[in-house]
Scaffold this active site. Structure first.
Site, PDB file in Angstrom:
ATOM      1  N   ASP A  48      -4.568  24.503   9.368  1.00 48.94           N
ATOM      2  CA  ASP A  48      -3.026  24.885   9.323  1.00 48.94           C
ATOM      3  C   ASP A  48      -2.001  24.053   9.767  1.00 48.94           C
ATOM      4  OD1 ASP A  48      -1.054  24.467   7.287  1.00 48.94           O
ATOM      5  OD2 ASP A  48      -0.562  26.498   6.965  1.00 48.94           O
ATOM      6  N   HIS A  49      -2.594  22.398   9.503  1.00 42.63           N
ATOM      7  CA  HIS A  49      -1.545  21.466  10.741  1.00 42.63           C
ATOM      8  C   HIS A  49       0.520  21.927  10.328  1.00 42.63           C
ATOM      9  CE1 HIS A  49      -0.317  18.113  12.945  1.00 42.63           C
ATOM     10  NE2 HIS A  49      -1.233  18.254  12.670  1.00 42.63           N
ATOM     11  N   ARG A  50       0.483  22.642   9.312  1.00 42.69           N
ATOM     12  CA  ARG A  50       2.321  23.266   9.720  1.00 42.69           C
ATOM     13  C   ARG A  50       1.913  23.764  10.247  1.00 42.69           C
ATOM     14  NH1 ARG A  50       2.801  25.527   3.766  1.00 42.69           N
ATOM     15  NH2 ARG A  50       0.303  26.423   4.020  1.00 42.69           N
TER      16      ARG A  50
END
Length: 422
Positions: A394-396
């Protein structure tokens, strides 16, 4: 009377399937007795009675789907039966005072039916209310079994008999609802009705579909791939299993992966995190969820605090959790939560794949099959058993550099697993 409600077996449960009844109308239950099995989107759970009494009604038939939480599913009676008259007692004298007109008119409007006789000529003992209810329902009291003192028929017996007669109708309605349905979407695409069998979606499939769509649409994700050699792991695994053989424990490759992932998460804590609108949750422990395929879907039981456990304990827990997952006997806390997931399709010969993130976790690891490949070592081409691992992030929460550092911590643990035995 007390209504038994459809329980919420998890914080997110909205509806479920009433899979099985363990009681029937007329049964007496006590607090703590198992009365039914409820199928949620993840597991089948036993429902216990919280009150004692007699089962008056089954309001939701066995096998009913989409039963909303807090819907009444059955009814218990706590009414105490009126005592039967003692044969030795003389009838009490009726007061000569005139009854109030209101009561007299009420009695005239609804007279109690005459006491019926049993087949052997004896009187059937029933309360006046029971006789009146039986007459209104068209029930023959000869067919009603009394559960009051000395076998006396009371209100609950008549109500139970009436509901019992209605069960076939409820069953027929349930059967009609379960009839095969047509897929309108297929018809619109020109696929003719009758050329396929339509299997209705159960609660689990609906929940998995909803969660996966939400994850793909709402989570900005990306994959990272890495190859790891597992020849030393296989050799160490053989030695460990020989040592554990007297205890009946067998460690799998996936158990090594779970342990290595947990240790790598502690080494790179930024990867052991979850996104929330309020901030990034940095988890204290590596609670590793392992994907288990079951009939009708997928479930992810959790090895909690995996970084603190040895391979033998992880192997024992994973085997037990997988077994109970397939039997749908897991408790909600055993499959809800987790900080990181491992999905292994290597046993099916899948070389590599990319999994969908199990929200709110920040990463999921996909493990492929170990296979003989030609690799270059010191300028020489040599054979090695290689396994491809994919980390979906999850790039967040986990950017590319953090994901790469996690895999850098994971790879040496797999390739030299002796470090995990300490």
């Amino acid at each position: 009377m007390t209504d038994i409600l459809m329980p919420a077996l998890s914080p997110t449960m909205e509806e479920g399937v009433l899979a099985k009844w363990h009681v029937k109308v007329g049964d007496t239950v006590s607090a703590g007795d198992v009365i039914a099995e409820i199928e949620t989107d993840k597991a089948t759970m036993e429902v216990e009675a919280v009150d004692e009494g007699e089962v008056l009604e089954i309001l939701v038939p066995e096998g009913a789907e989409n039963v909303k939480v807090n819907t009444p599913i059955a009814r218990l009676s706590g009414d105490a039966a009126a005592p039967a008259p003692k044969k030795a007692d003389a009838p009490a004298e009726t007061p000569k005072a005139e009854a109030p007109k209101a009561e007299a008119s009420k009695a005239e409007a609804a007279p109690a039916p005459a006491a019926p006789k049993a087949e052997d000529g004896g009187r059937i003992f029933a309360s006046p209310l029971a006789r009146r209810l039986a007459a209104q329902a068209g029930l023959d009291l000869k067919s009603v079994k009394g559960t009051g003192p000395h076998g006396r028929i009371v209100k609950r017996d008549v109500e139970a008999a009436g509901k019992g007669a209605a069960q076939p109708a409820a069953a027929a309605a349930a059967a009609t609802a379960a009839e095969p349905r047509k897929a309108l979407a297929l018809a619109q695409m020109g696929i003719p009705d009758g050329s396929y069998d339509l299997i209705p979606l159960d609660g689990m499939k609906k929940a998995v579909a909803r969660r996966m769509v939400d994850s793909v649409q709402n989570v900005p994700h990306f994959p990272l791939f890495i190859d790891v050699e597992i020849d030393q792991l296989m050799a160490v695994r053989a030695k460990v299993n020989k040592m554990l053989e007297p205890q009946g424990i067998k460690v799998s490759v996936n158990d090594f992966v779970i342990k290595a992932a947990a240790l790598a998460l502690k080494a790179v804590p930024e990867a052991n995190a979850s996104y929330t609108p309020e901030g990034i949750a940095m988890h204290h422990n590596a609670d590793v969820s392992m994907a288990v395929a079951i009939d009708g879907g997928l479930i992810t039981p959790i090895i909690k605090k995996a970084e603190t456990k040895g391979l033998a304990q992880i192997a024992t827990e994973s085997k037990d959790l997988a077994k109970r997952a397939r039997e749908r006997k897991l408790k909600p806390e055993e499959f809800q939560g987790g900080t990181f997931s491992v999905s292994n399709l290597g046993m099916f010969g899948i070389k590599s794949f990319t999994s969908i993130i199990n929200e709110p976790q920040g990463c999921i690891m996909s493990v492929g099959a170990g296979e003989q490949r030609a690799v270059v070592k010191d300028g020489q081409i040599v054979p090695a058993t290689v396994m491809t691992v994919t980390l979906t992030c999850d790039h967040r929460v986990v950017d590319g550099a953090t994901g790469a550092r996690f895999l850098q911590a994971f790879k040496p643990l797999i390739e030299d697993p002796v470090a995990m035995l300490a």
